[in-house]
Design a protein around this motif. Structure first.
Motif, mmCIF file in Angstrom:
data_model
loop_
_atom_site.group_PDB
_atom_site.id
_atom_site.type_symbol
_atom_site.label_atom_id
_atom_site.label_comp_id
_atom_site.label_asym_id
_atom_site.label_seq_id
_atom_site.Cartn_x
_atom_site.Cartn_y
_atom_site.Cartn_z
ATOM 1 N N ASN A 206 0.674 -1.215 0.075
ATOM 2 C CA ASN A 206 -0.012 0.069 0.170
ATOM 3 C C ASN A 206 0.808 1.160 -0.124
ATOM 4 O OD1 ASN A 206 -2.610 -1.410 0.001
ATOM 5 N ND2 ASN A 206 -2.126 -1.653 2.076
ATOM 6 N N SER A 207 2.215 0.981 -0.137
ATOM 7 C CA SER A 207 3.102 2.276 -0.081
ATOM 8 C C SER A 207 4.396 1.826 -0.907
ATOM 9 C CB SER A 207 3.504 2.661 1.235
ATOM 10 O OG SER A 207 4.382 1.972 1.685
ATOM 11 N N ASN A 208 5.132 2.897 -0.966
ATOM 12 C CA ASN A 208 6.717 2.073 -1.988
ATOM 13 C C ASN A 208 7.625 1.656 -0.477
ATOM 14 O OD1 ASN A 208 7.230 4.671 -0.848
ATOM 15 N ND2 ASN A 208 8.172 5.363 -2.754
ATOM 16 N N TYR A 209 7.294 1.668 0.659
ATOM 17 C CA TYR A 209 8.136 1.450 1.343
ATOM 18 C C TYR A 209 8.988 0.272 1.238
ATOM 19 C CZ TYR A 209 10.386 1.867 6.097
ATOM 20 O OH TYR A 209 11.107 1.960 7.268
ATOM 21 N N TYR A 210 8.624 -0.876 0.942
ATOM 22 C CA TYR A 210 9.331 -2.218 0.533
ATOM 23 C C TYR A 210 9.843 -2.319 -0.928
ATOM 24 C CZ TYR A 210 7.694 -4.061 5.217
ATOM 25 O OH TYR A 210 7.417 -4.414 6.448
ATOM 26 N N THR A 211 9.786 -1.281 -1.505
ATOM 27 C CA THR A 211 10.240 -1.103 -2.881
ATOM 28 C C THR A 211 11.189 -0.072 -3.136
ATOM 29 O OG1 THR A 211 8.357 -0.054 -3.891
ATOM 30 C CG2 THR A 211 8.357 -2.360 -3.886
ATOM 31 N N ALA A 212 11.390 0.612 -1.967
ATOM 32 C CA ALA A 212 12.068 2.123 -2.104
ATOM 33 C C ALA A 212 13.652 1.867 -1.810
ATOM 34 C CB ALA A 212 11.489 2.874 -1.106
ATOM 35 N N GLY A 213 14.585 2.679 -2.237
ATOM 36 C CA GLY A 213 15.865 2.857 -1.689
ATOM 37 C C GLY A 213 16.667 1.563 -2.492
ATOM 38 N N GLN A 214 16.133 1.120 -3.498
ATOM 39 C CA GLN A 214 16.958 0.025 -4.047
ATOM 40 C C GLN A 214 16.632 0.053 -5.650
ATOM 41 O OE1 GLN A 214 16.490 -4.111 -2.474
ATOM 42 N NE2 GLN A 214 15.055 -3.098 -1.038
ATOM 43 N N LYS A 215 17.587 -0.573 -6.393
ATOM 44 C CA LYS A 215 17.586 -0.456 -7.802
ATOM 45 C C LYS A 215 17.045 -1.738 -8.147
ATOM 46 C CE LYS A 215 21.390 2.496 -8.649
ATOM 47 N NZ LYS A 215 22.917 2.332 -9.657
ATOM 48 N N SER A 216 15.901 -1.788 -9.195
ATOM 49 C CA SER A 216 15.286 -3.013 -9.638
ATOM 50 C C SER A 216 14.978 -3.066 -10.848
ATOM 51 C CB SER A 216 13.972 -3.451 -8.837
ATOM 52 O OG SER A 216 13.397 -4.631 -9.017
ATOM 53 N N LYS A 217 14.777 -4.234 -11.776
ATOM 54 C CA LYS A 217 14.386 -4.218 -12.988
ATOM 55 C C LYS A 217 12.981 -5.108 -12.944
ATOM 56 C CE LYS A 217 17.977 -6.534 -13.769
ATOM 57 N NZ LYS A 217 19.231 -7.353 -14.394
ATOM 58 N N VAL A 218 12.165 -4.537 -12.125
ATOM 59 C CA VAL A 218 10.899 -5.459 -11.839
ATOM 60 C C VAL A 218 9.900 -5.064 -13.315
ATOM 61 C CG1 VAL A 218 8.834 -5.705 -10.584
ATOM 62 C CG2 VAL A 218 10.982 -5.506 -9.562
ATOM 63 N N LYS A 219 9.831 -5.826 -14.150
ATOM 64 C CA LYS A 219 8.865 -5.520 -15.336
ATOM 65 C C LYS A 219 8.257 -6.895 -15.349
ATOM 66 C CE LYS A 219 11.498 -1.676 -17.112
ATOM 67 N NZ LYS A 219 12.092 -1.203 -18.219
ATOM 68 N N PRO A 220 7.032 -7.038 -14.896
ATOM 69 C CA PRO A 220 6.471 -8.322 -15.428
ATOM 70 C C PRO A 220 6.173 -8.467 -17.029
ATOM 71 C CG PRO A 220 5.166 -7.411 -13.687
ATOM 72 C CD PRO A 220 6.228 -6.283 -14.071
ATOM 73 N N THR A 221 6.513 -9.551 -17.668
ATOM 74 C CA THR A 221 6.533 -9.840 -19.172
ATOM 75 C C THR A 221 5.081 -10.191 -19.562
ATOM 76 O OG1 THR A 221 7.688 -11.747 -18.903
ATOM 77 C CG2 THR A 221 8.912 -9.835 -19.193
ATOM 78 N N ASN A 222 4.423 -10.692 -18.858
ATOM 79 C CA ASN A 222 3.064 -11.317 -19.173
ATOM 80 C C ASN A 222 1.903 -10.870 -18.309
ATOM 81 O OD1 ASN A 222 0.813 -12.928 -20.036
ATOM 82 N ND2 ASN A 222 2.219 -14.896 -20.006
ATOM 83 N N LYS A 223 1.629 -9.768 -18.823
ATOM 84 C CA LYS A 223 0.337 -8.966 -17.941
ATOM 85 C C LYS A 223 -0.703 -9.715 -18.122
ATOM 86 C CE LYS A 223 2.512 -4.277 -18.753
ATOM 87 N NZ LYS A 223 2.136 -2.979 -19.350
ATOM 88 N N GLY A 224 -1.028 -10.246 -19.157
ATOM 89 C CA GLY A 224 -2.431 -11.201 -19.089
ATOM 90 C C GLY A 224 -2.294 -12.301 -18.087
ATOM 91 N N ALA A 225 -1.213 -12.917 -17.786
ATOM 92 C CA ALA A 225 -1.005 -14.007 -16.855
ATOM 93 C C ALA A 225 -1.153 -13.454 -15.389
ATOM 94 C CB ALA A 225 0.349 -14.738 -17.132
ATOM 95 N N VAL A 226 -0.478 -12.378 -15.222
ATOM 96 C CA VAL A 226 -0.506 -11.425 -13.841
ATOM 97 C C VAL A 226 -1.947 -11.181 -13.421
ATOM 98 C CG1 VAL A 226 -0.055 -9.497 -12.758
ATOM 99 C CG2 VAL A 226 1.885 -10.719 -13.911
#
Length: 370
Positions: A206-226
């Motif tokens: 519900n916030s970006n607290y657990y995704t903040a302060g780090q570099k990442s390449k989070v890009k789901p490639t199958n949006k339909g499956a998600v």
């Protein structure tokens, strides 16, 4: 956990974050990549340590493989502290263990507060200890947070808005965002992923607290499956809420810790007595009610009721006078592997050993399997 009834809508709770520990065994980069691409998982929170002695043997590989899959990686420590000094000592142990396991600076290192020790403390004492842990953990370059159950938040400890990772498993998942003012809501402990074995804890961020302060390449490639997989996960837990019913449970237990005996199945009801550790208790019935598991003790003038912990947990007692078959835990074992080997569910296996499936097991430990 607190179980509430909410209206069903078409919106599904998201699987933004998954948490893993030694119970999940070795997790490969391919598994984390599948979670990311097919289910939309963005963040991973890895168990690092417990108390002042246990280091999760899978932490380093989970951190490395999660990072390789492009996930934001965080950690958590299972707390047993009862005093401020113990909280600081556990934070120091957790911080050093996290550093050694490769948890990146800037990640969250949460304190998981759901133990029997915390259950026996006052709210003020838990607040003091949690604050001490979180202040100390920041010295290692990590950001702090508290994980606990919905039935304990602001009851056993204070969880303010814009903080906290709260676990509460609904009978029906809906578009209503539970704990929307907190950082994260853990809404299921039984999520299934396509190429991974067992059930997993999943949370909506519900916030970006657990995704903040780090570099990442989070890009789901199958949006339909998600989209499809998230809807399926919600459907699997969408069961009508059944009224709580008493079930027969004629057993004799010896208390491992002091437990309050209440006049009814409510933690706010009057206390008949505080039964000390070592007390023998004979029960005749049990029920899940108000976020807790209760057992009933027949007394000369009626009944007394014992809250044995959050509803997600099992009895914190040890059955006396019984003959059992034991299994000795080996390195690499988990609740899931031992349960499967003996034809049991993880919950049943943990329950008959007076533990929950979140309790850490160790090599050479003996578990009751029959």
């Amino acid at each position: 956990m607190a179980f509430l009834m909410v209206n069903v809508t078409s919106q599904a709770a998201r699987m933004d974050m998954v948490d893993v520990s030694n119970n999940n065994g070795y997790m490969s980069t391919a598994e984390y990549t599948s979670m990311r691409n097919e289910f939309g998982v963005k963040a991973l929170t890895v168990k690092v340590s417990e108390g002042t002695t246990f280091k999760d043997g899978y932490a380093a590989s989970n951190i490395a493989n999660g990072q390789a899959a492009g996930l934001y990686v965080n950690g958590y420590h299972f707390a047993h502290y009862k005093t401020k000094a113990q909280a600081i000592a556990e934070a120091d142990f957790a911080g050093k263990t996290a550093k050694a396991a490769g948890l990146p600076v800037g990640a969250v290192l949460a304190t998981d507060v759901e133990s029997q020790e915390a259950n026996n403390q006052s709210k003020a004492t838990n607040d003091r200890n949690n604050a001490a842990f979180m202040k100390e953990i920041q010295k290692f370059g990590y950001r702090a947070d508290i994980y606990t159950s919905g039935s304990w938040a602001n009851s056993k400890m204070t969880i303010k808005g814009k903080t906290g990772w709260i676990a509460a498993y609904p009978y029906v998942v809906s578009g209503k965002n539970w704990y929307s003012t907190n950082h994260a809501w853990q809404w299921s402990s039984t999520a299934k992923f396509r190429i991974s074995y067992g059930g997993f804890d999943v949370s909506q961020l519900n916030s970006n607290y657990y995704t903040a302060g780090q570099k990442s390449k989070v890009k789901p490639t199958n949006k339909g499956a998600v989209k499809a997989n998230n809807q399926k996960a919600n459907k699997n837990v969408s069961k009508p809420a059944a009224s709580a019913k008493w079930v027969k449970e004629k057993k004799t237990y010896t208390l491992k810790t002091a437990v309050k005996l209440h006049t009814s199945t409510s933690t706010s009801s009057n206390t008949i007595a505080i039964l000390p550790a070592g007390t023998t208790v004979k029960t005749d019935q049990a029920i899940i009610k108000g976020g807790y598991r209760w057992v009933r003790q027949p007394r000369f003038n009626g009944y007394g009721y014992l809250a044995t912990g959050p509803a997600s947990n099992t009895l914190e007692y040890v059955k006396s006078g019984a003959t059992h078959t034991y299994y000795t835990v080996k390195y690499g074992d988990s609740w899931w592997t031992i349960a499967q080997r003996n034809g049991l569910s993880m919950t049943t296996l943990a329950s008959q050993n007076g533990k929950s499936i979140y309790t850490t097991i160790y090599p050479s430990q003996r578990l009751v399997v029959r």
